[in-house]
Write an enzyme that holds these catalytic residues in place. Structure first.
Site, PDB file in Angstrom:
ATOM      1  N   SER A 146      -3.624 -35.595 -22.743  1.00  0.00           N
ATOM      2  CA  SER A 146      -2.710 -36.481 -22.140  1.00  0.00           C
ATOM      3  C   SER A 146      -4.045 -37.339 -21.413  1.00  0.00           C
ATOM      4  O   SER A 146      -4.909 -36.792 -21.048  1.00  0.00           O
ATOM      5  CB  SER A 146      -1.736 -35.721 -21.335  1.00  0.00           C
ATOM      6  OG  SER A 146      -1.565 -36.269 -20.218  1.00  0.00           O
ATOM      7  N   TYR A 159       1.389 -29.306 -14.897  1.00  0.00           N
ATOM      8  CA  TYR A 159       1.072 -30.023 -16.443  1.00  0.00           C
ATOM      9  C   TYR A 159      -0.367 -30.621 -16.503  1.00  0.00           C
ATOM     10  O   TYR A 159      -0.965 -30.430 -17.589  1.00  0.00           O
ATOM     11  CB  TYR A 159       2.094 -31.204 -16.534  1.00  0.00           C
ATOM     12  CG  TYR A 159       1.958 -31.912 -17.755  1.00  0.00           C
ATOM     13  CD1 TYR A 159       2.650 -31.394 -19.071  1.00  0.00           C
ATOM     14  CD2 TYR A 159       1.321 -33.167 -18.029  1.00  0.00           C
ATOM     15  CE1 TYR A 159       2.361 -31.951 -20.202  1.00  0.00           C
ATOM     16  CE2 TYR A 159       1.270 -33.883 -19.468  1.00  0.00           C
ATOM     17  CZ  TYR A 159       1.774 -33.599 -20.280  1.00  0.00           C
ATOM     18  OH  TYR A 159       1.845 -34.105 -21.425  1.00  0.00           O
TER      19      TYR A 159
END
Length: 264
Positions: A146, A159
Site C-alpha cells: 500500500s 495497518y
C-alpha cells in the site's frame, strides 16, 4: 498479436482474497493474460460467482478456502492447489484487512488482527508456495502492499506497520529465493476505493482534498492495477526482484500547492 513478454498462457496463479474488491480485479487481469487461477476466500461458497465469471472468459478457476491467520489452512490451500494443477507459477498475496482508529483507541486485538492477517499471513503463504516454486526453479510472488509502505497517515498505525513490514519482508525473501529463480516484489496501490474505505469516498470534500494531492488528479480505479500485476507476474519482469512498485497516481511525490491557483 499479443506481446509474448506479457503472455501468461499455461501459467497457474494463486490470488488470495478474491471474494470481492481489488483481488478480483487483479485475478481477472491475470486470467485475461492467459493464466489459470486458484481463487481463495474463507469460504468456498463465496467464490462461486467469481469462479463462473473467470470460466466464462475461457480460463480455469479453482476455488479453495483459506484463512491466512490459520497455519493449517495455509498449508491445506497450497497442497490442494498444487494437487489440482501440478504446479504453482504465480502468487498474489492480496488477502488483507484494516481497522481504522486513532492511535489512542487501538486495542491489543486490533493490532493482532491486522498484523497477523497482512504481515504474518503474507509471509507464511509465501513460504508454503515457495516450497513448490523452488524445485521448479521458477516463480513470481507479488505481495500486495500500500502507499502506507512508504508514507504514514493518522488512524492507520497498525495497518501502516503491517504494510511497511511487507515491503521489508519482500526484499528479504527476494534475497532468499532469487538463486532459485523465484522473484518477489511488492505491488503498492495508492488511494483506491474499496469495501474497507468506501465510507470515506462518500465525503465529496475529502475526495476533492485527496485528488488535489495526486498529480494525476484522481483516486485510483481498480483497473489501474491491471498492467502492474500482469507485468510483475510475467516474463517482462524477469530481472526485477525485491522492489516496491507504487501505483498511486504520484501522490508519494509529495505534491503541494506551491503556486497560487491559476486565474480564470
Amino acid at each position: 498479436m499479443s506481446n509474448p513478454l506479457f503472455d501468461l498462457t499455461g501459467r497457474v496463479a494463486i490470488v488470495t482474497g478474491t471474494s470481492r474488491g481489488l483481488g478480483q480485479y487483479m485475478a481477472r487481469a491475470l486470467a485475461k493474460a492467459g493464466a489459470d487461477l486458484v481463487i481463495t476466500s474463507r469460504t468456498r461458497e463465496s467464490l462461486a460467482d467469481f469462479q463462473a465469471e473467470i470460466e466464462a472468459l475461457g480460463r480455469k478457476a479453482f476455488p479453495v478456502p483459506l484463512d491466512v491467520r490459520d497455519y493449517d489452512s495455509i498449508q491445506n490451500m497450497v497442497e490442494e492447489a498444487y494437487g489440482h494443477y501440478g504446479k504453482i507459477d504465480i502468487l498474489v498475496n492480496n488477502a488483507g484487512c484494516n481497522i481504522r482508529k486513532p492511535a489512542l483507541d487501538v486495542q491489543w486485538e486490533d493490532w493482532n488482527t491486522i498484523l497477523e492477517t497482512n504481515l504474518r499471513g503474507t509471509f507464511f503463504v509465501s513460504q508454503a508456495v515457495a516450497k513448490k516454486m523452488i524445485p521448479a526453479h521458477y516463480g513470481r510472488i507479488i505481495n500486495i502492499g500500500s502507499v502506507t509502505c512508504v508514507a504514514g497517515y493518522a488512524g492507520l498505525a497498525p495497518y501502516g506497520a503491517s504494510r511497511g513490514g511487507v515491503k521489508q519482508m519482500t526484499m528479504s525473501l527476494a534475497d532468499d529465493w532469487g538463486e532459485h529463480g523465484v522473484t518477489v516484489n511488492c505491488l503498492a496501490p495508492g488511494w483506491f476505493k474499496t469495501k474497507q474505505n468506501e465510507i470515506m469516498y462518500r465525503n465529496e470534500a475529502w475526495v476533492e482534498y485527496l485528488s488535489e494531492r495526486i498529480p494525476l488528479g484522481r483516486p485510483g480505479q481498480p483497473n489501474d492495477l491491471d498492467g502492474a500485476v500482469v507485468f510483475l507476474a510475467s516474463a517482462a519482469s524477469e530481472y526485477i526482484t525485491g522492489q516496491t512498485l507504487l501505483v498511486d497516481g504520484g501522490i508519494t511525490v509529495g505534491k503541494v500547492r506551491a503556486l497560487p491557483p491559476k486565474q480564470a
